[in-house]
Design a protein around this motif. Sequence first.
Motif, PDB file in Angstrom:
ATOM      1  N   SER A  12       0.808  -1.170   0.000  1.00 41.19           N
ATOM      2  CA  SER A  12       0.000   0.000   0.000  1.00 41.19           C
ATOM      3  C   SER A  12       0.848   1.228   0.000  1.00 41.19           C
ATOM      4  O   SER A  12       1.880   1.275   0.570  1.00 41.19           O
ATOM      5  CB  SER A  12      -0.845   0.033   1.228  1.00 41.19           C
ATOM      6  OG  SER A  12      -0.109  -0.167   2.339  1.00 41.19           O
ATOM      7  N   ALA A  27      -1.353  -1.811   5.054  1.00 42.54           N
ATOM      8  CA  ALA A  27      -1.667  -2.567   5.008  1.00 42.54           C
ATOM      9  C   ALA A  27      -1.204  -3.620   5.599  1.00 42.54           C
ATOM     10  O   ALA A  27      -0.735  -3.939   5.384  1.00 42.54           O
ATOM     11  CB  ALA A  27      -1.493  -2.275   4.098  1.00 42.54           C
ATOM     12  N   GLN A 209      -8.682   1.028   5.563  1.00 41.91           N
ATOM     13  CA  GLN A 209      -9.300   0.278   4.475  1.00 41.91           C
ATOM     14  C   GLN A 209     -10.705   0.837   4.212  1.00 41.91           C
ATOM     15  O   GLN A 209     -11.475   1.059   5.137  1.00 41.91           O
ATOM     16  CB  GLN A 209      -9.386  -1.205   4.828  1.00 41.91           C
ATOM     17  CG  GLN A 209      -8.031  -1.878   4.969  1.00 41.91           C
ATOM     18  CD  GLN A 209      -8.149  -3.343   5.364  1.00 41.91           C
ATOM     19  OE1 GLN A 209      -9.095  -3.752   6.018  1.00 41.91           O
ATOM     20  NE2 GLN A 209      -7.169  -4.142   4.976  1.00 41.91           N
ATOM     21  N   TYR A 262      -3.203  -8.617  -1.517  1.00 40.57           N
ATOM     22  CA  TYR A 262      -3.798  -7.728  -0.523  1.00 40.57           C
ATOM     23  C   TYR A 262      -5.253  -7.401  -0.861  1.00 40.57           C
ATOM     24  O   TYR A 262      -6.171  -7.860  -0.186  1.00 40.57           O
ATOM     25  CB  TYR A 262      -2.965  -6.448  -0.418  1.00 40.57           C
ATOM     26  CG  TYR A 262      -3.451  -5.461   0.622  1.00 40.57           C
ATOM     27  CD1 TYR A 262      -3.743  -5.868   1.917  1.00 40.57           C
ATOM     28  CD2 TYR A 262      -3.613  -4.115   0.316  1.00 40.57           C
ATOM     29  CE1 TYR A 262      -4.175  -4.963   2.879  1.00 40.57           C
ATOM     30  CE2 TYR A 262      -4.050  -3.198   1.265  1.00 40.57           C
ATOM     31  CZ  TYR A 262      -4.337  -3.631   2.547  1.00 40.57           C
ATOM     32  OH  TYR A 262      -4.771  -2.741   3.490  1.00 40.57           O
ATOM     33  N   GLY A 263      -5.471  -6.630  -1.900  1.00 42.35           N
ATOM     34  CA  GLY A 263      -6.812  -6.142  -2.191  1.00 42.35           C
ATOM     35  C   GLY A 263      -7.834  -7.228  -2.420  1.00 42.35           C
ATOM     36  O   GLY A 263      -8.972  -7.137  -1.943  1.00 42.35           O
ATOM     37  N   TYR A 267      -7.991  -8.009   2.243  1.00 39.60           N
ATOM     38  CA  TYR A 267      -8.767  -6.770   2.231  1.00 39.60           C
ATOM     39  C   TYR A 267     -10.227  -7.076   1.901  1.00 39.60           C
ATOM     40  O   TYR A 267     -11.153  -6.648   2.619  1.00 39.60           O
ATOM     41  CB  TYR A 267      -8.151  -5.832   1.189  1.00 39.60           C
ATOM     42  CG  TYR A 267      -8.506  -4.373   1.278  1.00 39.60           C
ATOM     43  CD1 TYR A 267      -9.704  -3.924   1.830  1.00 39.60           C
ATOM     44  CD2 TYR A 267      -7.618  -3.410   0.798  1.00 39.60           C
ATOM     45  CE1 TYR A 267     -10.005  -2.578   1.877  1.00 39.60           C
ATOM     46  CE2 TYR A 267      -7.905  -2.057   0.849  1.00 39.60           C
ATOM     47  CZ  TYR A 267      -9.109  -1.646   1.378  1.00 39.60           C
ATOM     48  OH  TYR A 267      -9.400  -0.305   1.414  1.00 39.60           O
ATOM     49  N   ASN A 270     -11.891  -8.792   4.732  1.00 37.52           N
ATOM     50  CA  ASN A 270     -12.282  -7.869   5.799  1.00 37.52           C
ATOM     51  C   ASN A 270     -13.580  -7.145   5.464  1.00 37.52           C
ATOM     52  O   ASN A 270     -14.425  -6.923   6.332  1.00 37.52           O
ATOM     53  CB  ASN A 270     -11.172  -6.849   6.050  1.00 37.52           C
ATOM     54  CG  ASN A 270      -9.944  -7.453   6.706  1.00 37.52           C
ATOM     55  OD1 ASN A 270      -9.960  -8.605   7.132  1.00 37.52           O
ATOM     56  ND2 ASN A 270      -8.884  -6.686   6.789  1.00 37.52           N
ATOM     57  N   ARG A 333      -9.577   0.308  -1.682  1.00 36.40           N
ATOM     58  CA  ARG A 333      -8.367   1.128  -1.543  1.00 36.40           C
ATOM     59  C   ARG A 333      -8.307   1.817  -0.190  1.00 36.40           C
ATOM     60  O   ARG A 333      -9.321   2.250   0.352  1.00 36.40           O
ATOM     61  CB  ARG A 333      -8.353   2.198  -2.636  1.00 36.40           C
ATOM     62  CG  ARG A 333      -7.048   2.971  -2.697  1.00 36.40           C
ATOM     63  CD  ARG A 333      -6.910   3.690  -4.002  1.00 36.40           C
ATOM     64  NE  ARG A 333      -5.593   4.271  -4.178  1.00 36.40           N
ATOM     65  CZ  ARG A 333      -5.176   4.805  -5.309  1.00 36.40           C
ATOM     66  NH1 ARG A 333      -5.967   4.826  -6.365  1.00 36.40           N
ATOM     67  NH2 ARG A 333      -3.972   5.328  -5.397  1.00 36.40           N
ATOM     68  N   GLU A 334      -7.103   1.947   0.335  1.00 38.55           N
ATOM     69  CA  GLU A 334      -6.898   2.639   1.597  1.00 38.55           C
ATOM     70  C   GLU A 334      -7.109   4.136   1.394  1.00 38.55           C
ATOM     71  O   GLU A 334      -6.518   4.741   0.493  1.00 38.55           O
ATOM     72  CB  GLU A 334      -5.493   2.361   2.131  1.00 38.55           C
ATOM     73  CG  GLU A 334      -5.298   0.897   2.500  1.00 38.55           C
ATOM     74  CD  GLU A 334      -3.862   0.559   2.841  1.00 38.55           C
ATOM     75  OE1 GLU A 334      -2.985   1.416   2.628  1.00 38.55           O
ATOM     76  OE2 GLU A 334      -3.620  -0.568   3.315  1.00 38.55           O
ATOM     77  N   LEU A 371     -12.944  -3.898   9.438  1.00 40.89           N
ATOM     78  CA  LEU A 371     -11.708  -3.419   8.849  1.00 40.89           C
ATOM     79  C   LEU A 371     -10.566  -3.469   9.846  1.00 40.89           C
ATOM     80  O   LEU A 371     -10.759  -3.256  11.045  1.00 40.89           O
ATOM     81  CB  LEU A 371     -11.900  -1.986   8.356  1.00 40.89           C
ATOM     82  CG  LEU A 371     -13.078  -1.770   7.398  1.00 40.89           C
ATOM     83  CD1 LEU A 371     -13.204  -0.298   7.040  1.00 40.89           C
ATOM     84  CD2 LEU A 371     -12.923  -2.618   6.132  1.00 40.89           C
TER      85      LEU A 371
END
Length: 565
Positions: A12, A27, A209, A262-263, A267, A270, A333-334, A371
């Motif tokens: 991230s 992240a 997040q 991750y995404g 992510y 979550n 996306r963060e 999150l």
Amino acid sequence: MTLASRLLNKPSTALLLASSLLLGLTACSGNNNNNTASPSPSSSPSATTQPSDSASPSGEAGPNADEAAWKLDTSPVDLTWFVGANWYAHTWGDSLTSKYVTEKTGVNVKIEVPSGDANEQMTLMMTSGQLPDLISMGSWETAVKKLWEGGHVYALNELADQYDPYFFKVAGDGTLKWYKQADGNTYGVPNDSYSPNLMHETGMTAANQTFLVRKDLYEEMGSPDLTTPEGFLGALQSLKDNYSKYKGQTISPFFAQGNVPYGMTEYLQNLLAIPFEKDGKVYDRMTDSDYIKWLKTFRTAYERKLINVDFLVDSDTQVEEKTNNARYFMMVREWTGMTAVNPMLAASANPDSYYIAVDGPQNSNGDSAKLFPGNMDGWMVTMISKSTKNPERAIRFLTYLASEEGQRDLFLGKEGETWTTVDGKPQLNADLVQLADTDIATLEKDYGVLDTYWMMRNPVIVNQWRPEKAPVIKQMEDFANAQADIDSGIYKGLDPLGDSDVAVAWSKISQNWEEVLPELITAKDEAAFDKIFSSFLERRDSYGFAQVMEYRQTELDARKAKMAE
């Protein structure tokens, strides 16, 4: 070249950052409960390189536990500082704040960043035996454990005992205890470290997040429900039918930060509020029925030509270009990565083209997202290498930066120039607050305040001085805070790292998943999806997934015990 081979496993962005987190990560935090080898007697501070300019001037008292020792010696000294983020672009010595800190402490910093992967570069440095004086690495990075176990960095508690016992007062008992290794030593101090108690008390969770949509397009569609597969696919269809172009350019329907690792994995899990454990046992989130259902939803979207594979293969440059020009519709996306973009978009000719946080994919029960919040691991850990010729100045500099005085200097700059006291409280000058909202890049380059130098940032201290965020940023932050699962920070980074057999097994599984997920999304039908996924699970077992789950359980139990101390 296959699609899988082009995938980017990018962390991230500051994230991140500046996270303000930050905290993100990322992240993404690491395993801080690993056993480390005890340093040999010859590796203690007193037996290695002696300080070149230590000592207090003749006649002055030496360091003591009640006063910061950096004041004893402010003669000029150069320290190199490796910041393990290849996107970090700030230097030291040009901004007002960095000049002020150097003038005050005598410490001039040369910032180094990796040209590529931080782990790989740090590994090469360890091999050569030549490391920077200070090292900041992501708490989850495998190189951190190698630095500790390989005897490449000092035990901070030993340096503090010898050169600056005031360090213990400002570093915090909780953080030092959390990072204490099996040999009783603490080798790194984190930034952006949050305890669950602090988050409950303040409401500041450091959650970053979010599920973001472009405000104007989303509202023109009638603010569709994106929490169900049907609503998600319907919104994508509406985009394709009515809003496929923007300023002559094709809009990318979807973006997932960090793509597969991750995404599209933890992510998304979550967002779906998939549990990390059930009845005290670590849960296999990958095989959760809601997660599989949503992966199949993405497959359907691809089959209907509602999404393409650009979100899996776009380079950092392409992501930045599309983001700056509002060419994404939906993003996993963060929000901290949007703090510069959103104000810019809000000030553009199309002021409603900025991004807002909304409810994204949810599980079949319709539960709100859970999150990741901040946690005790923090974001990056800072260490002092044994290559330094000035260990006493290094520990004293870290003590200064960790203190409230140092936090204020680095965050607000010089009193009377960048901030003043208003009603008894330090407050950034109004012109700089405005600059933070409109041109953060210039603020950081010229003044170096706020989150420019975040390597030792303590949110408990600096957040009291943080200016009120612009509405286009605060909306995202408030949304993330409201959906943060405050007690879930303990689950960050349960996976094995390093060179052990179980770590190698997990590495094989992770790498294979990065190849498999694109195949799942592009599968020709659901039967093909099921076959691909079933084959992955078989390979996962053969790689040693049972040992990985056992490791996770042991690590989780140890963390629970540590939190209960």
